[in-house]
Design an enzyme around this catalytic site. Structure first.
Site, PDB file in Angstrom:
ATOM      1  N   GLU A   1       3.558   6.467  -5.621  1.00 55.95           N
ATOM      2  CA  GLU A   1       3.229   6.077  -3.943  1.00 55.95           C
ATOM      3  C   GLU A   1       2.237   4.790  -4.177  1.00 55.95           C
ATOM      4  O   GLU A   1       2.431   3.660  -3.398  1.00 55.95           O
ATOM      5  CB  GLU A   1       2.927   6.963  -3.074  1.00 55.95           C
ATOM      6  CG  GLU A   1       2.413   6.580  -1.644  1.00 55.95           C
ATOM      7  CD  GLU A   1       1.554   7.391  -1.207  1.00 55.95           C
ATOM      8  OE1 GLU A   1       1.583   8.698  -1.274  1.00 55.95           O
ATOM      9  OE2 GLU A   1       0.679   7.171  -0.183  1.00 55.95           O
TER      10      GLU A   1
ATOM     11  N   ASP B   1       3.067   0.956  -2.933  1.00 55.41           N
ATOM     12  CA  ASP B   1       2.894   0.111  -2.126  1.00 55.41           C
ATOM     13  C   ASP B   1       2.393  -1.182  -2.559  1.00 55.41           C
ATOM     14  O   ASP B   1       2.628  -2.138  -1.710  1.00 55.41           O
ATOM     15  CB  ASP B   1       1.306   0.920  -1.602  1.00 55.41           C
ATOM     16  CG  ASP B   1       0.401   0.334  -0.615  1.00 55.41           C
ATOM     17  OD1 ASP B   1       1.023  -0.003   0.477  1.00 55.41           O
ATOM     18  OD2 ASP B   1      -0.485  -0.143  -0.945  1.00 55.41           O
TER      19      ASP B   1
ATOM     20  N   ASP C   1       5.558   7.829   2.835  1.00 56.47           N
ATOM     21  CA  ASP C   1       5.118   7.965   1.590  1.00 56.47           C
ATOM     22  C   ASP C   1       6.389   7.847   0.245  1.00 56.47           C
ATOM     23  O   ASP C   1       6.079   7.433  -0.614  1.00 56.47           O
ATOM     24  CB  ASP C   1       4.139   9.186   1.316  1.00 56.47           C
ATOM     25  CG  ASP C   1       2.888   8.975   2.034  1.00 56.47           C
ATOM     26  OD1 ASP C   1       2.482   7.922   2.371  1.00 56.47           O
ATOM     27  OD2 ASP C   1       2.181  10.221   1.965  1.00 56.47           O
TER      28      ASP C   1
ATOM     29  N   GLU D   1       7.698   4.451  -0.162  1.00 57.90           N
ATOM     30  CA  GLU D   1       6.765   3.758  -1.166  1.00 57.90           C
ATOM     31  C   GLU D   1       6.908   4.289  -2.699  1.00 57.90           C
ATOM     32  O   GLU D   1       7.015   3.547  -3.706  1.00 57.90           O
ATOM     33  CB  GLU D   1       5.139   3.805  -0.771  1.00 57.90           C
ATOM     34  CG  GLU D   1       5.002   3.026   0.567  1.00 57.90           C
ATOM     35  CD  GLU D   1       3.615   2.993   0.935  1.00 57.90           C
ATOM     36  OE1 GLU D   1       3.109   1.777   1.353  1.00 57.90           O
ATOM     37  OE2 GLU D   1       2.641   3.918   0.757  1.00 57.90           O
TER      38      GLU D   1
END
Lengths: 230, 230
Positions: free
Chosen positions: B46, B50, B119, B122
């Protein structure tokens, strides 16, 4: 050799599109004073460069530290991609002298203003990415930034007081208290000693050049204690 | 066809390393309940995903909108890489059903919790990046995210009330006031009308399905007025 050739030699990359490099070093105050020249300022490149830096640094941390938790990687990334660090990198390659500033901004000391210098570092990364691709950015960071990460310097910015609180409060309500035990040394070279008391028990002591650093060190010591006990 | 084959078909990518894909969909609560299996949770992916999203979206905005100012690109990027948008993307490809959750988290409704779903989106991007490279991520976003950007939907998240305040306060102290003039329509289809009054002068009126939206529209109208006058 003009200034742009000098700059390219200093960073180790030839730009196909020299205007990109020039734009990266052009502050909006310069654009405002040269309206007839139809210049662009570096703000859009800074937007892009910031994201390029975030990814290249994240990728490096992810691969370099396969066992590091997400929380710590996030803290390290924040310590690397932040104004004070970016200013340091910009100074290592003498970016300050190449910035095109308006006269007012120049008089106001803009050339050495940290926020401005950090922005220029990001806009340069954005320009390098557009002109040479992400691999070129990685090669540049391999010279300038990654060796610095490897020294462990950015680990020290981890906030041990917060970490300790997270650890001991997992199980139960606890009271964490920090005391400054004393200070030694002359004004220009002070050392403080702190202790951290968790539910009445001294779990760690630490010293540092500031009260805050002494508390951080005490907290780090306590974390090692707590994790060993667990 | 097992669930992972189904998921790969749905996203349109074959993973060389299927464990990466599985890790992307593994919540820490599942890892905690299967300690003997030596699984990893999706948190590190994650972190990486991101940053991959930030760059791919930034790059898209930079090239798609060559005249857009840095400030507006930053706002648009924030509106795209934010929880509500990521949840929408995750739902478009039915990610929810593939998440590996602990029993407690499952009972607590974790599978539909927005933060958890965002989450996972990502971490999937992080896994796709590691397994197939950034070009694969871009191809995925070209199907799922970029067309949505092109509709202009993320432009509307620009905060006109803040913008108006910034514009009119450049010169002097001003008083900005918003009034709700009225509401019409039945409960399920209400429309509100608002006006914005700057130093006693009505500068804009607007309608919207919420009071907030009506005020935003009034502010947008006022901005056009102010900029035309300047």
């Amino acid at each position: 050799m003009n200034e742009w050739e000098e700059l390219q030699e200093s960073v180790g990359f030839d730009f196909k599109n020299i205007e990109l490099l020039q734009t990266a070093f052009t502050h909006s105050s310069y654009v405002n004073e040269h309206r007839h020249e139809n210049l662009k300022d570096n703000e859009r490149l800074e937007f892009l460069g910031d994201a390029v830096l975030e990814l290249t640094v994240s990728d490096y941390l992810f691969n370099k530290y396969p066992d590091m938790a997400e929380g710590q990687m996030t803290k390290m990334r924040a310590a690397i991609v932040c104004e004070p660090s970016l200013v340091e990198f910009a100074e290592m390659v003498h970016f300050s002298k190449y910035i095109r500033l308006g006269k007012g901004e120049e008089k106001a000391g803009g050339r050495t203003r940290p926020a401005l210098l950090a922005d220029v570092f990001e806009s340069f990364i954005g320009a390098l990415y557009l002109d040479n691709g992400i691999q070129a950015v990685i090669r540049f960071l391999e010279r300038l930034v990654f060796p610095k990460i490897d020294t462990g310097i950015y680990m020290q910015t981890v906030d041990f007081k917060t970490q300790l609180q997270e650890i001991v409060q997992r199980d139960r309500d606890v009271l964490i208290q920090y005391d400054i035990l004393g200070e030694t040394g002359p004004a220009h070279n002070k050392a403080f000693e702190a202790q951290v008391v968790v539910n009445g028990q001294v779990l760690g002591k630490g010293t540092g050049r500031t009260k805050k650093q002494a508390e951080q060190n005490a907290a780090e010591y306590a974390i090692r204690q707590v994790l060993r006990v667990d």
